[in-house]
Motif scaffolding. Structure first.
Motif, PDB file in Angstrom:
ATOM      1  N   THR A  67       0.843  -1.187   0.000  1.00  0.00           N
ATOM      2  CA  THR A  67       0.000   0.000   0.000  1.00  0.00           C
ATOM      3  C   THR A  67       0.880   1.239   0.000  1.00  0.00           C
ATOM      4  O   THR A  67       1.832   1.332   0.769  1.00  0.00           O
ATOM      5  CB  THR A  67      -0.931   0.013   1.225  1.00  0.00           C
ATOM      6  OG1 THR A  67      -1.727  -1.164   1.191  1.00  0.00           O
ATOM      7  CG2 THR A  67      -1.832   1.228   1.213  1.00  0.00           C
TER       8      THR A  67
ATOM      9  N   ARG B  21       0.766   5.771  -1.172  1.00  0.00           N
ATOM     10  CA  ARG B  21      -0.091   6.947  -1.333  1.00  0.00           C
ATOM     11  C   ARG B  21       0.163   7.528  -2.710  1.00  0.00           C
ATOM     12  O   ARG B  21       1.296   7.564  -3.183  1.00  0.00           O
ATOM     13  CB  ARG B  21       0.251   7.975  -0.256  1.00  0.00           C
ATOM     14  CG  ARG B  21      -0.620   9.200  -0.201  1.00  0.00           C
ATOM     15  CD  ARG B  21      -2.018   8.962   0.335  1.00  0.00           C
ATOM     16  NE  ARG B  21      -2.063   8.186   1.544  1.00  0.00           N
ATOM     17  CZ  ARG B  21      -2.251   8.657   2.773  1.00  0.00           C
ATOM     18  NH1 ARG B  21      -2.454   9.921   2.963  1.00  0.00           N
ATOM     19  NH2 ARG B  21      -2.264   7.844   3.795  1.00  0.00           N
ATOM     20  N   ARG B  22      -0.918   7.954  -3.382  1.00  0.00           N
ATOM     21  CA  ARG B  22      -0.793   8.624  -4.676  1.00  0.00           C
ATOM     22  C   ARG B  22      -1.244  10.069  -4.519  1.00  0.00           C
ATOM     23  O   ARG B  22      -2.293  10.349  -3.951  1.00  0.00           O
ATOM     24  CB  ARG B  22      -1.648   7.938  -5.741  1.00  0.00           C
ATOM     25  CG  ARG B  22      -1.611   8.669  -7.087  1.00  0.00           C
ATOM     26  CD  ARG B  22      -2.375   7.942  -8.170  1.00  0.00           C
ATOM     27  NE  ARG B  22      -3.692   7.553  -7.710  1.00  0.00           N
ATOM     28  CZ  ARG B  22      -4.413   6.584  -8.262  1.00  0.00           C
ATOM     29  NH1 ARG B  22      -3.955   5.903  -9.278  1.00  0.00           N
ATOM     30  NH2 ARG B  22      -5.606   6.289  -7.783  1.00  0.00           N
ATOM     31  N   LEU B  23      -0.438  10.961  -5.026  1.00  0.00           N
ATOM     32  CA  LEU B  23      -0.756  12.386  -5.059  1.00  0.00           C
ATOM     33  C   LEU B  23      -1.059  12.741  -6.504  1.00  0.00           C
ATOM     34  O   LEU B  23      -0.260  12.467  -7.402  1.00  0.00           O
ATOM     35  CB  LEU B  23       0.434  13.205  -4.562  1.00  0.00           C
ATOM     36  CG  LEU B  23       0.414  14.712  -4.830  1.00  0.00           C
ATOM     37  CD1 LEU B  23      -0.749  15.375  -4.095  1.00  0.00           C
ATOM     38  CD2 LEU B  23       1.736  15.330  -4.425  1.00  0.00           C
ATOM     39  N   THR B  24      -2.226  13.337  -6.726  1.00  0.00           N
ATOM     40  CA  THR B  24      -2.599  13.818  -8.047  1.00  0.00           C
ATOM     41  C   THR B  24      -2.920  15.302  -7.932  1.00  0.00           C
ATOM     42  O   THR B  24      -3.711  15.693  -7.072  1.00  0.00           O
ATOM     43  CB  THR B  24      -3.823  13.068  -8.599  1.00  0.00           C
ATOM     44  OG1 THR B  24      -3.557  11.661  -8.590  1.00  0.00           O
ATOM     45  CG2 THR B  24      -4.147  13.509 -10.014  1.00  0.00           C
TER      46      THR B  24
ATOM     47  N   ALA C 257       3.210   7.653   2.477  1.00  0.00           N
ATOM     48  CA  ALA C 257       2.118   8.541   2.882  1.00  0.00           C
ATOM     49  C   ALA C 257       2.633   9.800   3.569  1.00  0.00           C
ATOM     50  O   ALA C 257       2.208  10.908   3.225  1.00  0.00           O
ATOM     51  CB  ALA C 257       1.148   7.792   3.787  1.00  0.00           C
TER      52      ALA C 257
ATOM     53  N   ASP D 267       1.930  13.355   1.965  1.00  0.00           N
ATOM     54  CA  ASP D 267       0.958  14.179   2.690  1.00  0.00           C
ATOM     55  C   ASP D 267       1.534  15.564   2.962  1.00  0.00           C
ATOM     56  O   ASP D 267       0.873  16.576   2.718  1.00  0.00           O
ATOM     57  CB  ASP D 267       0.545  13.524   4.009  1.00  0.00           C
ATOM     58  CG  ASP D 267      -0.351  12.311   3.821  1.00  0.00           C
ATOM     59  OD1 ASP D 267      -0.784  12.047   2.674  1.00  0.00           O
ATOM     60  OD2 ASP D 267      -0.620  11.629   4.818  1.00  0.00           O
TER      61      ASP D 267
ATOM     62  N   VAL E  57      -5.336  15.918  -4.820  1.00  0.00           N
ATOM     63  CA  VAL E  57      -6.013  14.713  -4.350  1.00  0.00           C
ATOM     64  C   VAL E  57      -4.978  13.732  -3.813  1.00  0.00           C
ATOM     65  O   VAL E  57      -3.943  13.508  -4.450  1.00  0.00           O
ATOM     66  CB  VAL E  57      -6.793  14.035  -5.502  1.00  0.00           C
ATOM     67  CG1 VAL E  57      -7.450  12.748  -5.034  1.00  0.00           C
ATOM     68  CG2 VAL E  57      -7.819  14.989  -6.088  1.00  0.00           C
ATOM     69  N   LEU E  58      -5.270  13.141  -2.661  1.00  0.00           N
ATOM     70  CA  LEU E  58      -4.455  12.065  -2.103  1.00  0.00           C
ATOM     71  C   LEU E  58      -5.328  10.825  -1.990  1.00  0.00           C
ATOM     72  O   LEU E  58      -6.463  10.908  -1.514  1.00  0.00           O
ATOM     73  CB  LEU E  58      -3.946  12.429  -0.706  1.00  0.00           C
ATOM     74  CG  LEU E  58      -2.845  13.472  -0.646  1.00  0.00           C
ATOM     75  CD1 LEU E  58      -2.683  13.981   0.774  1.00  0.00           C
ATOM     76  CD2 LEU E  58      -1.532  12.880  -1.149  1.00  0.00           C
ATOM     77  N   ASP E  59      -4.810   9.681  -2.425  1.00  0.00           N
ATOM     78  CA  ASP E  59      -5.539   8.439  -2.230  1.00  0.00           C
ATOM     79  C   ASP E  59      -4.560   7.295  -2.039  1.00  0.00           C
ATOM     80  O   ASP E  59      -3.398   7.371  -2.433  1.00  0.00           O
ATOM     81  CB  ASP E  59      -6.524   8.168  -3.368  1.00  0.00           C
ATOM     82  CG  ASP E  59      -5.899   8.140  -4.757  1.00  0.00           C
ATOM     83  OD1 ASP E  59      -4.803   8.682  -4.941  1.00  0.00           O
ATOM     84  OD2 ASP E  59      -6.517   7.585  -5.670  1.00  0.00           O
ATOM     85  N   ASP E  60      -5.044   6.245  -1.380  1.00  0.00           N
ATOM     86  CA  ASP E  60      -4.227   5.061  -1.164  1.00  0.00           C
ATOM     87  C   ASP E  60      -4.354   4.152  -2.379  1.00  0.00           C
ATOM     88  O   ASP E  60      -5.439   3.976  -2.937  1.00  0.00           O
ATOM     89  CB  ASP E  60      -4.663   4.316   0.100  1.00  0.00           C
ATOM     90  CG  ASP E  60      -4.343   5.100   1.354  1.00  0.00           C
ATOM     91  OD1 ASP E  60      -3.325   5.808   1.374  1.00  0.00           O
ATOM     92  OD2 ASP E  60      -5.112   5.002   2.327  1.00  0.00           O
ATOM     93  N   VAL E  61      -3.227   3.583  -2.786  1.00  0.00           N
ATOM     94  CA  VAL E  61      -3.184   2.694  -3.945  1.00  0.00           C
ATOM     95  C   VAL E  61      -2.339   1.472  -3.598  1.00  0.00           C
ATOM     96  O   VAL E  61      -1.601   1.470  -2.614  1.00  0.00           O
ATOM     97  CB  VAL E  61      -2.590   3.401  -5.192  1.00  0.00           C
ATOM     98  CG1 VAL E  61      -3.469   4.548  -5.640  1.00  0.00           C
ATOM     99  CG2 VAL E  61      -1.174   3.872  -4.941  1.00  0.00           C
TER     100      VAL E  61
END
Length: 127
Positions: free
Chosen positions: A8, A10-13, A74, A78, A94-98
Motif C-alpha cells: 500500500t 499513497r498517490r498524489l494527483t 504517505a 501528505d 487529491v491524495l488516495d491510497d493505492v
C-alpha cells in the motif's frame, strides 16, 4: 516468472491549468515549479501529463489541463501535498491510497523495495 509484490502506497494527483506562458518543457510553469519542489523535497519521482481539454467548477479551462502524479510514502506525500495545496491559487490536489506492485526482479536487482533506493540518481538541472 516472479510475481509482483503488492504494498500500500499513497498517490498524489494535482490538477492545474497550463496557461502556456514561459514554460521550457511544455507542461507549464506551475507544473515545472511543482516538479522542481518535489525534487528538492526528495520525492523519488513525479510526472506531469498534459490533457487536450477540460473544465472545472467555473466552466472550461482557458489553457490546457495538466495532471501531475507521484506515488510514494504517505507521510512524505501528505506533507508535500499540503504545501502545494496551500501555495496553489487554483486547481485540485487529491491524495488516495493505492496498491503498488513492485516487480521482484527490480527488488533483486537493487537489493531493496524502497523506491528511493531503487531510483536512478537525478542529474542536476542544466547538466
Amino acid at each position: 516468472m516472479s510475481r509482483p509484490m503488492p504494498r500500500t502506497r499513497r498517490r498524489l494527483t494535482i490538477l492545474v491549468e497550463d496557461r502556456g506562458a514561459g514554460s521550457s518543457t511544455g507542461c507549464g510553469l506551475v507544473a515545472e515549479t511543482i516538479i522542481e519542489l518535489a525534487r528538492e523535497q526528495g520525492l523519488p519521482g513525479i510526472s506531469a501529463f498534459r490533457g487536450d481539454a477540460g473544465y472545472g467548477p467555473d466552466g472550461p479551462v482557458d489553457g490546457r489541463p495538466v495532471m501531475i502524479v507521484a506515488v510514494g510514502d504517505a507521510e512524505c506525500l501528505d506533507d508535500f501535498a499540503h504545501a502545494v495545496a496551500t501555495a496553489l491559487p487554483d486547481g485540485l490536489v487529491v491524495l488516495d491510497d493505492v496498491v503498488e506492485l513492485v516487480l521482484a526482479a527490480r527488488v533483486a536487482a537493487h537489493g531493496s523495495d524502497d523506491p528511493v533506493e531503487m531510483a536512478p540518481p537525478v542529474a542536476a538541472a542544466g547538466t
